[in-house]
Enzyme design. Structure first.
Site, mmCIF file in Angstrom:
data_model
loop_
_atom_site.group_PDB
_atom_site.id
_atom_site.type_symbol
_atom_site.label_atom_id
_atom_site.label_comp_id
_atom_site.label_asym_id
_atom_site.label_seq_id
_atom_site.Cartn_x
_atom_site.Cartn_y
_atom_site.Cartn_z
ATOM 1 N N GLY A 1 0.844 -0.707 -0.014
ATOM 2 C CA GLY A 1 0.008 -0.071 0.095
ATOM 3 C C GLY A 1 0.690 1.272 -0.091
ATOM 4 C CE LYS B 1 9.396 -3.817 -8.784
ATOM 5 N NZ LYS B 1 9.163 -4.096 -7.274
ATOM 6 C CD1 TRP C 1 5.122 2.673 -4.148
ATOM 7 C CD2 TRP C 1 4.858 3.408 -7.002
ATOM 8 N NE1 TRP C 1 6.560 2.679 -4.985
ATOM 9 C CE2 TRP C 1 6.497 2.779 -6.395
ATOM 10 C CE3 TRP C 1 4.189 2.632 -8.059
ATOM 11 C CZ2 TRP C 1 6.704 1.947 -7.176
ATOM 12 C CZ3 TRP C 1 5.031 2.459 -9.351
ATOM 13 C CH2 TRP C 1 6.339 2.498 -8.791
ATOM 14 C CG ASP D 1 -5.458 -11.796 -11.789
ATOM 15 O OD1 ASP D 1 -5.018 -11.652 -12.459
ATOM 16 O OD2 ASP D 1 -5.306 -13.509 -12.453
ATOM 17 C CG ASP E 1 6.366 -1.578 -6.719
ATOM 18 O OD1 ASP E 1 7.434 -1.025 -8.068
ATOM 19 O OD2 ASP E 1 7.014 -1.536 -5.793
ATOM 20 C CG ASP F 1 -1.351 -7.372 -4.427
ATOM 21 O OD1 ASP F 1 -0.415 -6.723 -5.539
ATOM 22 O OD2 ASP F 1 -0.575 -8.581 -4.663
#
Length: 214
Positions: free
Chosen positions: A68, A169, A70, A106, A129, A88
């Site tokens: 959590g 990322k 970000w 998902d 991320d 998530d």
């Protein structure tokens, strides 16, 4: 004496990369003192300071948002008039402000009504991320990271507003250049950036896509 391990004062072998570990631990402690669950918040802060990805009043989608950090930081950036939606596979237990919401689901199922219900318009920024569970094999980890990045980019292209921004990322590997070219094709500007808060030995790096073209 050759082959003898360096000892600490307590008689235990010294850890390799001590400075890096101390730096990471310092950032972890700093993040927690500021109310963030993980040091990853400083990576997004570095990205934001350099590229201004998120603006006041924006609607932001945070992919792979657990635990959590970000989501919390993005909520601070968008302010009371903005909104942040995180998703998530893991539940986010961190207490969030009223302008932020997380869903345990998902990202491959964005048709889920719970995913789109809080927002009726497109997102101004999609940030990711996400990282795979590492195996210790850099080639395998890089391939898995690339697959997650493709999912993130596909989600961004479907949900971003015109001129929206993208952060993702990725682990550096054979597919890195391929992914970079895909982002370049979809955004007016594409930058590769490694935040100062990343561990020096880490293979992770961030692709920044600014101003979605279509």
């Amino acid at each position: 004496m050759k082959g003898k391990k360096k000892q600490t004062k307590g008689g235990k072998p010294a850890k390799k990369g001590g400075r890096s570990g101390q730096w990471a631990d310092h950032l972890t402690q700093k993040a927690k003192s500021m109310g963030y669950p993980a040091r990853s918040v400083f990576k997004l802060e570095d990205i934001q300071n350099k590229f201004q990805i998120i603006k006041k009043g924006d609607t932001v989608l945070d992919l792979g948002c657990s635990p959590g950090s970000w989501t919390l930081y993005a909520a601070k950036l968008v302010g009371d008039q903005g909104r942040v939606l995180g998703i998530d596979l893991k539940v986010v237990e961190t207490k969030l402000p009223p302008n932020a919401l997380t869903i345990q689901d998902d990202i491959l199922k964005p048709e889920n009504p719970a995913f789109i219900e809080p927002h009726t318009g497109a997102f101004n920024a999609v940030i990711s991320d996400m990282a795979p569970a590492t195996t210790g094999r850099k080639d395998v980890d890089a391939i898995r990271s690339f697959e997650l990045c493709r999912m993130a980019l596909d989600t961004a292209l479907k949900n971003l507003a015109f001129h929206g921004n993208f952060v993702c990322k990725i682990f550096q590997g054979n597919d890195f250049k391929t992914f970079e070219q895909e982002v370049k094709a979809a955004f007016k500007e594409c930058r590769v950036f490694k935040p100062e808060s990343c561990r020096k030995q880490s293979k992770e790096i961030y692709i920044i896509g600014k101003e979605k073209i279509k």
